[in-house]
Design a protein around this motif. Sequence first.
Motif, PDB file in Angstrom:
ATOM      1  N   LEU A 132      22.339 -33.612  -9.676  1.00  0.00           N
ATOM      2  CA  LEU A 132      20.965 -33.897  -9.254  1.00  0.00           C
ATOM      3  C   LEU A 132      20.029 -34.086 -10.447  1.00  0.00           C
ATOM      4  N   LYS A 133      20.436 -33.547 -11.609  1.00  0.00           N
ATOM      5  CA  LYS A 133      19.611 -33.734 -12.814  1.00  0.00           C
ATOM      6  C   LYS A 133      20.119 -34.905 -13.665  1.00  0.00           C
ATOM      7  N   TYR A 141      22.044 -40.556 -11.556  1.00  0.00           N
ATOM      8  CA  TYR A 141      21.766 -40.224 -10.156  1.00  0.00           C
ATOM      9  C   TYR A 141      20.281 -40.419  -9.868  1.00  0.00           C
ATOM     10  N   GLU A 142      19.445 -39.990 -10.810  1.00  0.00           N
ATOM     11  CA  GLU A 142      18.002 -40.112 -10.591  1.00  0.00           C
ATOM     12  C   GLU A 142      17.571 -41.570 -10.494  1.00  0.00           C
ATOM     13  N   GLN A 143      18.184 -42.444 -11.332  1.00  0.00           N
ATOM     14  CA  GLN A 143      17.764 -43.861 -11.356  1.00  0.00           C
ATOM     15  C   GLN A 143      18.317 -44.669 -10.186  1.00  0.00           C
ATOM     16  N   ARG A 195      15.246 -37.738  -1.166  1.00  0.00           N
ATOM     17  CA  ARG A 195      14.668 -38.647  -2.172  1.00  0.00           C
ATOM     18  C   ARG A 195      14.588 -40.093  -1.690  1.00  0.00           C
ATOM     19  N   LYS A 228      17.073 -42.161  -0.937  1.00  0.00           N
ATOM     20  CA  LYS A 228      18.115 -43.051  -1.459  1.00  0.00           C
ATOM     21  C   LYS A 228      18.944 -43.614  -0.299  1.00  0.00           C
TER      22      LYS A 228
END
Length: 199
Positions: free
Chosen positions: A39-40, A44-46, A72, A74
Amino acid sequence: MAALRAAKQALRKEIKKRVAALGNEEKLRQSRIVTQKLLKHPKYEQCQRIAVFLSMNDEVHTEDIIEDMFRRGKDCFIPRYFSSGSHMDMLRLASVQDIQSLPLTSWNIRQPGDEEDREEALATAGGLELILMPGLGFDKSGNRLGRGKGFYDTYLERCTRHAKGKPYTIGLAFKEQVCQKVPVDEKDILIDEVLYEDM
């Protein structure tokens, strides 16, 4: 070729034994650590369009990852395996609740039924940006040992023909699944990274 197959079979057996020895508490503990790392993770964030597997008992639990993806906003895709070969599609999941309505296969995995009309990730221009990979074993060079059916290798092959190209691939593993060296042949596709609890 036969020697490679035998080496893979022996390693599969060895890893299955190691994972079977893990208690549910320990699997949950390691799954949480792997989930936190993912998750960090900048990839994954992008990434917006992500494929994830619905975990079996001997795999890193993915429920929290799926919940986070919906939180989020996604796009979440999950596998539908066809037992008659090595064909797999990645179909869009509508919500976390959607999982409960999916039929169970003979492998005891929930997946969309054959007649369901859902978006297949490669059928649209979006393609996939990230695939979270299951596997029985991994090594630190990105070699992966699957269950021997070739679903993911065949699917990644298809991804390379999509306009978006091959997605980034991250294996999710218990540390007991990380080996010195996984034996591979030219059909086995390297994955980009493996997440597990570092000692």
